[in-house]
Write a protein that holds these residues in place. Structure first.
Motif, PDB file in Angstrom:
ATOM      1  N   THR A   1       0.532  -1.134   0.155  1.00 15.47           N
ATOM      2  CA  THR A   1      -0.098  -0.047  -0.068  1.00 15.47           C
ATOM      3  C   THR A   1       0.717   1.191   0.022  1.00 15.47           C
ATOM      4  OG1 THR A   1      -0.142  -0.176   2.404  1.00 15.47           O
ATOM      5  CG2 THR A   1      -1.905  -1.048   0.953  1.00 15.47           C
ATOM      6  N   LEU A   2       1.983   1.167   0.644  1.00 16.00           N
ATOM      7  CA  LEU A   2       2.805   2.419   0.750  1.00 16.00           C
ATOM      8  C   LEU A   2       3.419   2.735  -0.744  1.00 16.00           C
ATOM      9  CD1 LEU A   2       4.256   4.482   2.103  1.00 16.00           C
ATOM     10  CD2 LEU A   2       6.307   3.251   2.814  1.00 16.00           C
ATOM     11  N   ALA A   3       3.914   1.563  -1.449  1.00 20.14           N
ATOM     12  CA  ALA A   3       4.381   1.589  -2.851  1.00 20.14           C
ATOM     13  C   ALA A   3       3.182   2.417  -3.717  1.00 20.14           C
ATOM     14  CB  ALA A   3       4.802   0.245  -3.463  1.00 20.14           C
ATOM     15  N   VAL A   4       2.076   1.730  -3.486  1.00 20.84           N
ATOM     16  CA  VAL A   4       0.917   2.286  -4.551  1.00 20.84           C
ATOM     17  C   VAL A   4       0.884   3.946  -3.913  1.00 20.84           C
ATOM     18  CG1 VAL A   4      -1.535   2.100  -4.774  1.00 20.84           C
ATOM     19  CG2 VAL A   4      -0.001   0.073  -4.557  1.00 20.84           C
ATOM     20  N   GLY A   5       0.674   4.061  -2.705  1.00 17.54           N
ATOM     21  CA  GLY A   5       0.593   5.679  -2.266  1.00 17.54           C
ATOM     22  C   GLY A   5       1.504   6.509  -2.845  1.00 17.54           C
ATOM     23  N   LEU A   6       2.751   6.054  -2.938  1.00 13.26           N
ATOM     24  CA  LEU A   6       3.744   6.834  -3.169  1.00 13.26           C
ATOM     25  C   LEU A   6       3.833   6.905  -4.785  1.00 13.26           C
ATOM     26  CD1 LEU A   6       6.760   5.576  -1.014  1.00 13.26           C
ATOM     27  CD2 LEU A   6       5.680   7.708  -0.724  1.00 13.26           C
ATOM     28  N   GLY A   7       3.413   6.092  -5.346  1.00 11.91           N
ATOM     29  CA  GLY A   7       3.392   6.059  -6.942  1.00 11.91           C
ATOM     30  C   GLY A   7       2.292   6.855  -7.301  1.00 11.91           C
TER      31      GLY A   7
END
Length: 304
Positions: A109-115
């Motif tokens: 979820t952090l990767a999706v959010g930062l992307g």
């Protein structure tokens, strides 16, 4: 209570409550109209309604991504037989790696959010709805993941707590990880503040501190409050604490910072499209996702 736990709780209170409150009060003091500023313009109810629906959509999509990436690593691990639900996951069997894989959901979820945050700041879709959905995916991705780091440092039985135990992180490492997560929360909220104001359709929405504060309340804060309540049907049946606590933990670390910091973005530009905010498509998407969660995913999908 251990000294490290007390430090984490004190830092959390400072970050989540005291600091945004102080910043917001400073904004109230500076909210007097400036000479030559554009007249304030009401943003209208449609952006609040659209933002509420898209918050509900983004929250539940992000939570599903989290659970999916908690399941997928276990599905490829010998000895583990996971099942994915609409609001949780479970597994049968044993393997020491299961504890480590309790951290892969927050990482995803952090990767999706930062992307999504990068796309929001560099790609900027022209459609009002696409920009707003990207904004909420960025917000939910980041603020669904970061509080779990703090909880993991406090609770060994939580998802990230189990991963930290597997990695043999000591008290100092857990304290450091939680403080880094707490420091990242206001930074990410401030990075989201300008894109939020950029969705304003008229210069009068962002021309002076009071107008910016009002626009963020109508377009971000109120929709997140309403959306947190509308998320509940997607999460039941489950223990009431689990139903309520996750929406609260996603809301609290970031929305107060966005609201409190809006007045400070003096060079904000209204870049929202002049067209109205469509409601039919996000409403249909929310209803379709609710039906998918309750009719298809609620019985559980076995990954074995």
């Amino acid at each position: 209570m251990a000294t490290g736990h007390m430090l984490i709780l004190a830092a959390a209170m400072l970050t989540v409550v005291a600091a945004p409150l102080a910043l917001g009060l400073a904004g109230v003091a500076s909210a007097r109209p400036a000479a030559g500023a554009s007249p304030a313009t009401a943003p209208g109810w449609r952006i609040t309604a659209a933002s509420t629906l898209l918050y509900v959509l983004a929250f539940n999509l992000t939570f599903f991504i989290q659970e999916l990436f908690l399941v997928l690593p276990k599905a490829f691990t010998p000895g583990l037989r996971p099942t994915l639900y609409h609001n949780n996951h479970s597994w049968e069997g044993t393997n020491p790696l299961a504890a480590l894989f309790q951290g892969t959901g927050a990482l995803a979820t952090l990767a999706v959010g930062l992307g999504c945050l990068w796309m929001l700041r560099h790609v900027r879709p022209r459609s009002n709805g696409a920009r707003l959905l990207l904004f909420w995916m960025a917000y939910c991705g980041c603020f669904m993941a970061l509080p779990q780091v703090v909880i993991g440092a406090l609770s060994p039985g939580s998802d990230l707590g189990m991963a930290m135990d597997y990695l043999h992180l000591g008290a100092g490492a857990r304290l450091g990880a939680s403080l880094l997560a707490l420091a990242a929360m206001p930074l990410l909220a401030l990075l989201l503040c300008r894109p939020a104001l950029g969705m304003a359709p008229a210069p009068g929405n962002v021309g002076r501190p009071g107008a910016r504060t009002r626009f963020v309340f109508c377009a971000v804060t109120l929709p997140a409050l309403l959306g947190s309540a509308l998320v509940i049907p997607f999460r039941i049946p489950r223990e009431m604490l689990e139903v309520v606590i996750v929406p609260v933990l996603v809301f609290l670390p970031g929305i107060p910072w966005l609201q409190a910091a809006a007045w400070r973005v003096r060079d904000a530009r209204a870049e929202g499209a002049a067209t109205g905010w469509p409601l039919a498509y996000p409403f249909a998407a929310v209803v379709a996702l609710l039906l998918l969660f309750q009719l298809v995913l609620r019985p559980g999908i076995r990954f074995y």
